[in-house]
Design a protein around this motif. Structure first.
Motif, PDB file in Angstrom:
ATOM      1  N   TYR A  99      37.773  33.352  33.947  1.00  0.00           N
ATOM      2  CA  TYR A  99      38.368  33.096  35.206  1.00  0.00           C
ATOM      3  C   TYR A  99      39.209  32.311  34.887  1.00  0.00           C
ATOM      4  N   HIS A 100      40.391  32.340  36.783  1.00  0.00           N
ATOM      5  CA  HIS A 100      41.615  32.091  36.739  1.00  0.00           C
ATOM      6  C   HIS A 100      41.662  31.490  37.750  1.00  0.00           C
ATOM      7  N   ARG A 101      42.084  29.407  37.753  1.00  0.00           N
ATOM      8  CA  ARG A 101      42.109  28.250  38.240  1.00  0.00           C
ATOM      9  C   ARG A 101      42.970  27.293  37.905  1.00  0.00           C
ATOM     10  N   ASP A 102      44.100  27.401  39.352  1.00  0.00           N
ATOM     11  CA  ASP A 102      44.665  25.881  38.944  1.00  0.00           C
ATOM     12  C   ASP A 102      45.831  26.877  38.352  1.00  0.00           C
ATOM     13  N   ARG A 103      46.306  27.700  38.802  1.00  0.00           N
ATOM     14  CA  ARG A 103      48.153  28.505  37.377  1.00  0.00           C
ATOM     15  C   ARG A 103      47.069  28.882  36.064  1.00  0.00           C
ATOM     16  N   SER A 104      45.958  28.691  35.645  1.00  0.00           N
ATOM     17  CA  SER A 104      45.455  28.632  34.053  1.00  0.00           C
ATOM     18  C   SER A 104      44.180  29.446  34.347  1.00  0.00           C
ATOM     19  N   TRP A 105      44.705  30.519  33.003  1.00  0.00           N
ATOM     20  CA  TRP A 105      43.044  30.879  32.883  1.00  0.00           C
ATOM     21  C   TRP A 105      41.853  29.959  31.890  1.00  0.00           C
ATOM     22  N   ARG A 106      40.723  29.960  32.288  1.00  0.00           N
ATOM     23  CA  ARG A 106      39.752  29.125  32.224  1.00  0.00           C
ATOM     24  C   ARG A 106      38.348  30.102  31.172  1.00  0.00           C
ATOM     25  N   PHE A 107      37.688  29.511  29.994  1.00  0.00           N
ATOM     26  CA  PHE A 107      36.723  30.158  29.731  1.00  0.00           C
ATOM     27  C   PHE A 107      35.622  29.049  29.666  1.00  0.00           C
ATOM     28  N   ARG A 108      34.835  29.679  30.274  1.00  0.00           N
ATOM     29  CA  ARG A 108      33.343  28.645  30.673  1.00  0.00           C
ATOM     30  C   ARG A 108      32.255  29.416  30.035  1.00  0.00           C
ATOM     31  N   ALA A 109      31.368  29.121  29.590  1.00  0.00           N
ATOM     32  CA  ALA A 109      30.155  28.997  28.645  1.00  0.00           C
ATOM     33  C   ALA A 109      28.956  29.668  30.205  1.00  0.00           C
ATOM     34  N   LEU A 110      28.147  29.942  30.398  1.00  0.00           N
ATOM     35  CA  LEU A 110      26.811  30.828  31.123  1.00  0.00           C
ATOM     36  C   LEU A 110      25.793  30.658  30.622  1.00  0.00           C
ATOM     37  N   GLY A 111      25.225  31.680  29.327  1.00  0.00           N
ATOM     38  CA  GLY A 111      23.990  31.451  28.898  1.00  0.00           C
ATOM     39  C   GLY A 111      22.926  31.780  30.054  1.00  0.00           C
ATOM     40  N   GLN A 112      23.195  32.630  31.260  1.00  0.00           N
ATOM     41  CA  GLN A 112      22.402  33.028  31.288  1.00  0.00           C
ATOM     42  C   GLN A 112      21.330  34.736  31.071  1.00  0.00           C
ATOM     43  N   GLY A 113      19.648  34.152  31.337  1.00  0.00           N
ATOM     44  CA  GLY A 113      19.806  35.852  30.708  1.00  0.00           C
ATOM     45  C   GLY A 113      18.743  36.510  31.525  1.00  0.00           C
ATOM     46  N   PHE A 114      19.500  37.802  31.148  1.00  0.00           N
ATOM     47  CA  PHE A 114      18.132  38.444  32.375  1.00  0.00           C
ATOM     48  C   PHE A 114      17.517  39.456  31.699  1.00  0.00           C
ATOM     49  N   THR A 115      15.993  39.107  31.912  1.00  0.00           N
ATOM     50  CA  THR A 115      14.772  39.910  31.387  1.00  0.00           C
ATOM     51  C   THR A 115      15.178  41.738  32.151  1.00  0.00           C
ATOM     52  N   THR A 116      16.262  42.033  32.597  1.00  0.00           N
ATOM     53  CA  THR A 116      16.273  43.881  33.124  1.00  0.00           C
ATOM     54  C   THR A 116      17.419  44.630  31.984  1.00  0.00           C
ATOM     55  N   GLY A 117      18.337  42.994  31.305  1.00  0.00           N
ATOM     56  CA  GLY A 117      18.907  44.114  30.953  1.00  0.00           C
ATOM     57  C   GLY A 117      20.223  44.717  31.777  1.00  0.00           C
ATOM     58  N   LEU A 118      21.076  45.122  30.858  1.00  0.00           N
ATOM     59  CA  LEU A 118      22.084  45.270  31.683  1.00  0.00           C
ATOM     60  C   LEU A 118      22.051  46.191  33.023  1.00  0.00           C
ATOM     61  N   ASP A 119      20.936  46.562  33.526  1.00  0.00           N
ATOM     62  CA  ASP A 119      20.632  46.687  34.935  1.00  0.00           C
ATOM     63  C   ASP A 119      20.850  44.973  35.687  1.00  0.00           C
ATOM     64  N   GLY A 120      20.539  44.492  35.316  1.00  0.00           N
ATOM     65  CA  GLY A 120      20.576  43.409  35.762  1.00  0.00           C
ATOM     66  C   GLY A 120      21.383  42.982  36.455  1.00  0.00           C
ATOM     67  N   ILE A 121      22.283  43.174  35.497  1.00  0.00           N
ATOM     68  CA  ILE A 121      24.009  42.233  35.937  1.00  0.00           C
ATOM     69  C   ILE A 121      24.140  42.448  36.388  1.00  0.00           C
ATOM     70  N   THR A 122      24.467  44.629  35.840  1.00  0.00           N
ATOM     71  CA  THR A 122      25.411  44.685  37.305  1.00  0.00           C
ATOM     72  C   THR A 122      25.008  45.509  38.637  1.00  0.00           C
ATOM     73  N   ASP A 123      23.078  45.039  38.731  1.00  0.00           N
ATOM     74  CA  ASP A 123      22.853  44.591  40.004  1.00  0.00           C
ATOM     75  C   ASP A 123      22.932  44.000  40.506  1.00  0.00           C
ATOM     76  N   ARG A 124      23.578  42.964  40.188  1.00  0.00           N
ATOM     77  CA  ARG A 124      23.681  40.861  40.629  1.00  0.00           C
ATOM     78  C   ARG A 124      25.816  41.613  41.426  1.00  0.00           C
ATOM     79  N   TYR A 125      26.170  42.330  39.986  1.00  0.00           N
ATOM     80  CA  TYR A 125      27.717  41.953  41.003  1.00  0.00           C
ATOM     81  C   TYR A 125      28.500  43.689  40.962  1.00  0.00           C
ATOM     82  N   GLY A 126      27.362  44.508  41.203  1.00  0.00           N
ATOM     83  CA  GLY A 126      27.456  45.601  41.666  1.00  0.00           C
ATOM     84  C   GLY A 126      28.171  47.085  41.097  1.00  0.00           C
ATOM     85  N   GLY A 127      27.802  46.894  39.788  1.00  0.00           N
ATOM     86  CA  GLY A 127      28.628  47.984  38.795  1.00  0.00           C
ATOM     87  C   GLY A 127      27.364  48.767  38.786  1.00  0.00           C
TER      88      GLY A 127
END
Length: 191
Positions: free
Chosen positions: A155-183
Motif C-alpha cells: 500500500y501507499h502511505r506518506d509518499r512511499s510504498w509499504r509492505f505489511r504482513a497480515l496473516g489472516q486466514g479464511f476457511t472459505t477459500g478465495l471466495d472468502g477473500i473476494t467476497d470481502r473485497y468485491g472481486g
C-alpha cells in the motif's frame, strides 16, 4: 538486508525497488518429503480506496495472469530470472495508482488439483524481493483449517510504498477473500 516481519509489521519499500526493478512476491513453504505433493498457489487482489475491487478483472492468478496494464503479473515456474520453480507475483509499482492496495494471498493445492489447507504445508511464508530479499513473513499460527490466506499487502502511505504482513486466514477459500473485497473468483476456480 531482510526485514523479518511479525503479523501486523510493515516496512517501507525502498525507492530503488519502485523504479526499474519490478518487485517479486514469492510464496513458499518448508520442503518436507511427507508434504511434497502440496503447493502454495499465489494470487493478488487490487482494491481501491473503498477497500473493494475496482473491477472484476483485478484478481490476478493462474487463470487470469495479469492486470490489463501489466502492473501485477502471475509468474509461472521459470517466467522470471533466477526462478526457484515456484509461482510468484510480479509487481510494477510505477504502473499502480497510489490509491490502490495490493492484497497478496494464496491457497494450497494438491498435485491432483484438490484444495488443501495451510495445515497441509509446513513453514508457509511470503518474501518480497527486488534483486535482494527486502522482507519476509512466516506464518506463526496454527492454520490447520484455513483454505486461503491473506499473507501481506502493498500500500501507499506518506509518499512511499509499504509492505505489511497480515496473516489472516479464511476457511472459505478465495471466495472468502473476494467476497470481502468485491472481486470474483470464477476463473480462479478452474485452475
Amino acid at each position: 538486508m531482510t526485514h523479518h516481519l511479525s503479523k501486523g509489521g510493515s516496512v517501507p519499500i525502498p525507492d530503488a525497488a519502485a523504479a526499474p526493478v519490478p518487485l517479486l512476491v514469492a510464496f513458499g513453504r518448508r520442503r518436507e518429503p511427507a508434504f511434497a505433493h502440496w503447493r502454495i498457489d499465489p494470487c493478488a487482489l487490487v482494491v481501491g480506496t473503498q477497500e473493494t475491487a475496482t473491477a472484476a478483472g483485478l484478481l490476478v492468478h493462474a487463470g487470469a495472469p495479469a492486470l490489463p496494464d501489466g502492473g501485477i503479473r502471475y509468474l509461472r515456474n521459470g517466467d522470471e530470472p533466477e526462478s526457484t520453480g515456484a509461482a510468484r507475483i510480479g509487481v510494477d509499482l510505477a504502473a499502480l495508482d497510489t490509491a490502490a492496495r495490493v492484497y497478496l494471498a494464496a491457497t494450497v493445492v494438491g498435485a491432483d488439483g484438490r484444495p488443501g489447507t495451510f495445515g497441509d504445508v509446513l513453514g508457509a511464508h511470503v518474501r518480497l524481493t527486488a534483486h535482494d530479499e527486502l522482507a519476509r513473513y512466516e506464518l506463526d499460527q496454527d492454520a490447520s483449517t484455513e483454505t486461503a490466506m491473506l499473507f501481506a499487502e502493498i500500500y501507499h502511505r506518506d509518499r512511499s510504498w509499504r509492505f505489511r504482513a497480515l496473516g489472516q486466514g479464511f476457511t472459505t477459500g478465495l471466495d472468502g477473500i473476494t467476497d470481502r473485497y468485491g472481486g470474483r473468483t470464477e476463473t480462479a476456480r478452474t485452475r
